[in-house]
Design an enzyme around this catalytic site. Structure first.
Site, PDB file in Angstrom:
ATOM      1  N   GLU A  60      69.917  -1.719  74.492  1.00 44.77           N
ATOM      2  CA  GLU A  60      69.676  -1.961  73.068  1.00 44.77           C
ATOM      3  C   GLU A  60      68.540  -1.110  72.508  1.00 44.77           C
ATOM      4  O   GLU A  60      67.541  -1.612  72.013  1.00 44.77           O
ATOM      5  CB  GLU A  60      69.422  -3.453  72.836  1.00 44.77           C
ATOM      6  CG  GLU A  60      70.659  -4.276  73.137  1.00 44.77           C
ATOM      7  CD  GLU A  60      70.471  -5.768  72.981  1.00 44.77           C
ATOM      8  OE1 GLU A  60      71.385  -6.439  72.482  1.00 44.77           O
ATOM      9  OE2 GLU A  60      69.402  -6.275  73.386  1.00 44.77           O
ATOM     10  N   GLU A  89      77.717  -7.061  78.780  1.00 48.69           N
ATOM     11  CA  GLU A  89      77.372  -8.462  78.535  1.00 48.69           C
ATOM     12  C   GLU A  89      78.568  -9.122  77.865  1.00 48.69           C
ATOM     13  O   GLU A  89      79.171  -8.551  76.955  1.00 48.69           O
ATOM     14  CB  GLU A  89      76.130  -8.601  77.637  1.00 48.69           C
ATOM     15  CG  GLU A  89      74.844  -8.060  78.241  1.00 48.69           C
ATOM     16  CD  GLU A  89      73.664  -8.101  77.273  1.00 48.69           C
ATOM     17  OE1 GLU A  89      73.714  -8.895  76.302  1.00 48.69           O
ATOM     18  OE2 GLU A  89      72.701  -7.345  77.482  1.00 48.69           O
TER      19      GLU A  89
END
Length: 1024
Positions: free
Chosen positions: A462, A538
């Site tokens: 991220e 994820e």
């Protein structure tokens, strides 16, 4: 004596911790873990090295609010107010400063590279003696395996160096600073540094020396690096172990390197060569390096299924054989490559059964010990996980060795996350931050590349997509072409990733976010020109009561070969232990330490609680990921193995046929299934039951012998089928007794023998029941349309930020939680053999009808009360959470017995792991102790429930505990719950799914929402 250049004032003036171009000063180059054995046999057997000395233990410690508050005298001697702390530890776990839990928002004002003037500073010191022989010759190093977030080091008052990157070692040469007798280390650790801007991971923000500290003595002429790799022919029958060794020191002609490969006690291959590297370009090669290649016939291949481990010993010696030092590492013969859109291990396409794992301990914070690491691995293996992503940083060095030996595939991830930046790639696209990012990626690769368990490198998490990512991707592919690289930032499919690796992409639903759309995983594969495999970095956000819809992902993974699995978010709840005024421990989350900003309970997304007790959702993951699949046709069971390399040699298939939980027949068959093979099992003629009921065939795969990761009797897979039953009609038992109806202005009262039922005519509810003189109800039996909100229901809503799309906000706005019943009908009729009560209610809020509930209660001569319920849901109100009944029973019984799905908690979209049987558990086990209280403990597919003197029959879902939905909804932490009087029973005809694709947007699939508008259910309530 401290020199001016060693002074604290100079360090403070330089402010290395606010300079992204300074990531270290005097730190040694990265390399694999060293032990510098002086005996090759000890290196082969991995015995403790006499040259490696731990400095873990009690250190002196003083905390200051800022580095400027540290007195210069501390460099020379301990301060009078010094405390003692254990190293490794986080100082917040010892009462200094507060841990901060935040997900995206930086815990400091965003002004890179600068950090707040109030920068908590921990000053550690240790006095130790050094071995005399270590001073006479060689090099003595100090190794800090992890310090958060940056530190300066002094030895005997002299400045040694500086390091940052909290998740990789900082190693310094102490040789010039040591003296005979006592020596003193002084370590000044800063909570915040410019490196903190690259460490914005979703976790507790803690500080200190939280990994091991050790001294290592190396000879003057030494092995400075070594790298092993394995190469194969086409059918993997022959392999080459390629070992590149680098030395440091005086390059003498007599120096030799021997690399020997061992399989247990057997030497498989060996080779010796002088230094002198292969020609690189027109200027030649490296004089201080050598590459040896050892041929290996029929190597025992490494995989997570069969983690065959060899041992490579690297000896630096003279031509006459005098050993200077030896280093060693485990070796796994395996090949990772991407071919035709598939991630292959040893030529076979992998299916990643993965989980994300933070390093977290409820008592010790981010300090990991071997026992906890082994416990995690055993639990993962026992629950059919084969892969782990080190989210979001390189882990403790021992973790990789354990994964090598027990067998787990590892995604090793660089310690880079800039989630709170706007835009997210603000730093990762800035060349001024390339050195800091480069250190974090390159040093990870150089430390961990010898581990066979590491099959994928990750550039971080991220952080958007920037030019720095592209540069580091190219560096890895140049230095280590043997592994793919993944990186999710910038849309999960940029040029910096070999694998499409989205997070929380859904199976069939597109999420067309601007700039970085998340396509459905099925669609992603078919985008024009897209040929890469897709592995979700994820998915299945396991926050609280979650993991609904998990089976849908696994159906897709098995249907589409290029959908090669994913990593569940995440492994362990990140709650921390606090103590109340009486010394009782309780589990804390964000905000409980006065920390701001904080993201509350968002730190608890685990498949296991912080103490590693499993959540019920873990069983669902285990079942969906199981390595054996089953198909039933008549009396034939086809067993398919999804193992790629392992022949079933420790499995028995147990089968049982049961009628309403009563076994009728059973058997056992050894499984003999080749990798990716099938076995057909013919069952004998099955008995036909004489009585009515549900007939189920259940199979379990049991491991009769213990393994390295499981005990004897471990169940690795299971499946259940409902079989056809003979048509059976049960006639009602004739009863000569007739219930007696008494009508008063307030109530209808029905009596039969020693039983009475009372219906309040003003409310229309069953208000009381008696058995003899004992009251059975503490509250009336009422309709229930709400549940104590799950984390998935709440989404991102909180007191200061409301998400109107969250289920809980929609229910609140519509008045579901505030609805009150308006009585439309309450009548009583005496029939020939029963009394019939008929009621109707309009559930309203602010004059608007949300639900209409019509019920009949038929009480017959046997004492049974048959309840029929019809519910209409207003077309303009949100789909309700449940459609059912609730009451508070006066009884508190020890155990609960039911015929239905169990034994663990299950919900309509998370029940594939549950089995139909007769279950019996303590009442306390019917409640799931989520740290953030919510709806919990449901059991679906129930045909019969027994509790105390009561029995309920029908087709329903129920939960039963000492806590009301109201208390669960109003309580912030589980330790604040109090057992209420009696027992709360919720019986649902219908219950909405729980969702779990993510926890911040409505994720309950349409088929598990209560959208029909009209609902009908019925049940029988009687006393045993």
């Amino acid at each position: 004596m401290t020199m001016i250049t060693d002074s604290l004032a100079v360090v403070l003036q330089r402010r290395d911790w606010e300079n992204p171009g300074v990531t270290q000063l005097n730190r040694l180059a990265a390399h694999p873990p060293f032990a510098s054995w002086r005996n090759s046999e000890e290196a082969r057997t991995d015995r403790p090295s006499q040259q490696l000395r731990s400095l873990n233990g009690e250190w002196q410690f003083v905390w200051f609010p800022a580095p400027e508050a540290v007195p210069e005298s501390w460099l020379e001697c301990d301060l009078p107010d010094a405390d003692t702390v254990v190293v490794p530890s986080n100082w917040q776990m010892h009462g200094y400063d507060a841990p901060i839990y935040t997900n995206v928002t930086y815990p400091i004002t965003v002004n890179p590279p600068f950090v707040p003037a109030e920068n908590p500073t921990g000053c550690y010191s240790l006095t130790f003696n050094i071995d005399e022989c270590w001073l006479q010759e060689g090099q003595t190093r100090i190794i800090f395996d992890g310090v958060n977030s940056a530190f300066h080091l002094w030895c005997n008052g002299r400045w040694v160096g500086y390091g940052q990157d909290s998740r990789l070692p900082s190693e310094f040469d102490l040789s010039a600073f040591l003296r005979a007798g006592k020596n003193r280390l002084a370590v000044m650790v800063l909570r915040w540094s410019d490196g903190s801007y690259l460490e914005d991971q979703d976790m507790w923000r803690m500080s200190g020396i939280f990994r091991d500290v050790s001294l290592l003595h190396k000879p003057t002429t030494q092995i400075s690096d070594f790298h092993v790799a394995t190469r194969f022919n086409d059918d993997f029958s022959r392999a080459v172990l390629e070992a590149e060794v680098q030395m440091y020191g005086e390059l003498r002609d007599e120096l030799r390197v021997t690399v020997s490969l061992w399989q247990g006690e057997t030497q498989v291959a060996s080779g010796t060569a002088p230094f002198g590297g292969e020609i690189i370009d027109e200027r030649g090669g490296y004089a201080d390096r050598v590459t040896l290649r050892l041929n290996v016939e029929n190597p025992a291949l490494w995989s997570a299924e069969i983690p065959n481990i060899y041992r490579a010993v690297v000896e630096l010696h003279t031509a006459d054989g005098t050993l200077i030092e030896a280093e060693a590492c485990d070796v796994g013969f395996r090949e990772v490559r991407i071919e035709n859109g598939l991630l292959l291990l040893n030529g076979k396409p992998l299916l990643i059964r993965g989980v994300n794992r933070h390093e977290h301990h409820p008592l010790h914070g981010q300090v990991m010990d071997e026992q906890t690491m082994v416990q995690d691995i055993l639990l993962m293996k026992q629950n059919n996980f084969n892969a782990v992503r080190c989210s979001h940083y390189p882990n403790h060095p021992l973790w990789y060795t354990l994964c090598d030996r027990y067998g787990l595939y590892v995604v090793d991830e660089a310690n880079i996350e800039t989630h709170g930046m706007v835009p997210m790639n603000r730093l990762t696209d800035d060349p001024r931050w390339l050195p800091a990012m480069s250190e974090r990626v390159t040093r990870m690769v150089l430390r961990d590349r010898n581990h066979p368990s590491v099959i994928i490198w990750s550039l971080g998490n991220e952080s958007g997509h920037g030019a720095n990512h592209d540069a580091l991707y190219r560096w890895i592919k140049s230095v280590d072409p043997s592994r793919p690289v993944q990186y999710e930032g910038g849309g999960a499919d940029t040029t910096a990733t070999d694998i499409i690796c989205p997070m929380y992409a859904r199976v069939d639903e597109d999420q067309p976010f601007p700039a970085v759309p998340k396509w459905s995983i099925k669609k992603w594969l078919s985008l024009p020109g897209e040929l890469r495999p897709l592995i979700l970095c994820e998915y299945a956000h396991a926050m609280g009561n979650s993991l609904g819809g998990f089976a849908k992902y696994w159906q897709a993974f098995r249907q589409y070969p290029r959908l090669q699995g994913g990593f569940v978010w995440d492994w362990v709840d990140q709650s921390l232990i606090k103590y109340d005024e009486n010394g009782n421990p309780w589990s804390a989350y964000g905000g409980d330490f006065g920390d701001t900003p904080n993201d509350r309970q968002f730190c608890m997304n685990g498949l296991v609680f912080a103490d590693r007790t499993p959540h019920p959702a873990l069983t669902e993951a285990k079942h969906q990921q199981q390595f054996f699949q089953f198909r039933l046709s008549g009396r034939t069971i086809e067993v398919t193995s999804e193992y790629l390399f392992r022949h079933s040699d420790n499995e028995l298939l147990h089968w049982t046929v049961a009628l309403d939980g009563k076994p009728l027949a059973s058997g056992e068959v050894p499984l003999d299934v080749a990798p990716q093979g099938k076995q057909v099992i013919e069952l004998p003629e099955l008995p036909q039951p004489e009585s009515a009921g549900q007939l189920w065939l259940t199979v379990h795969v049991v491991q009769p012998n213990a393994t390295a990761w499981s005990e004897a009797g471990h169940i690795s897979a299971w499946q259940q089928w409902r079989l056809a039953e003979n048509l059976s009609v049960t006639l009602p038992t004739a009863s000569h007794a007739i219930p007696h109806l008494t009508t008063s202005e307030m109530d209808f009262c029905i009596e039969l023998g020693n039983k009475r039922w009372q219906f309040n005519r003003q409310s229309g509810f069953l208000s009381q029941m008696w058995i003899g003189d004992e009251k059975q109800l503490l509250t009336p039996l009422r309709d229930q349309f709400t549940r104590a909100p799950l984390d998935n229901d709440i989404g991102v809503s909180e007191a200061t930020r409301i998400d109107p799309n969250a289920w809980v906000e929609r229910w609140k706005a519509a008045g579901h939680y505030q609805a009150e019943a308006a009585l439309l009908q309450c009548t009583a009729d005496t029939l020939a053999d029963a009394v019939l009560i008929t009621t109707a209610h309009a559930w309203q809020h602010q004059g608007k009808t949300l639900f209409i509930s019509r019920k009949t209660y038929r009480i017959d001569g046997s004492g049974q009360m048959a309840i029929t319920v019809d519910v209409e849901v207003a077309s303009d109100t949100p789909h309700p959470a449940r459609i059912g009944l609730t009451c508070q029973l006066a009884q508190v019984a020890e155990r609960v017995n039911w015929l239905g799905l169990g034994p663990q908690e299950n919900y309509p979209d998370r029940l594939t792991a549950a089995c139909f049987d007769r279950w019996d558990l303590p009442l306390s086990d019917m409640y799931t102790p989520y740290v953030f209280p919510s709806e919990n403990g449901l059991r679906c597919g129930t045909r019969e429930l027994n509790y105390g003197p009561h029995q309920w029959r029908g087709d329903f879902q129920f939960n039963i505990s000492r806590y009301s939905q109201q208390q669960l909804m109003e309580t912030s932490h589980r330790h604040l719950l109090h057992a209420e009087e009696g027992t709360w029973l919720n019986i649902d005809g219908f219950h909405m799914g729980i969702g779990g694709d993510d926890s911040w947007s409505p994720s309950v699939s349409a088929e598990f929402q209560l959208s029909a508008g009209r609902y009908h259910y019925q049940l029988v309530w009687c006393q045993k």
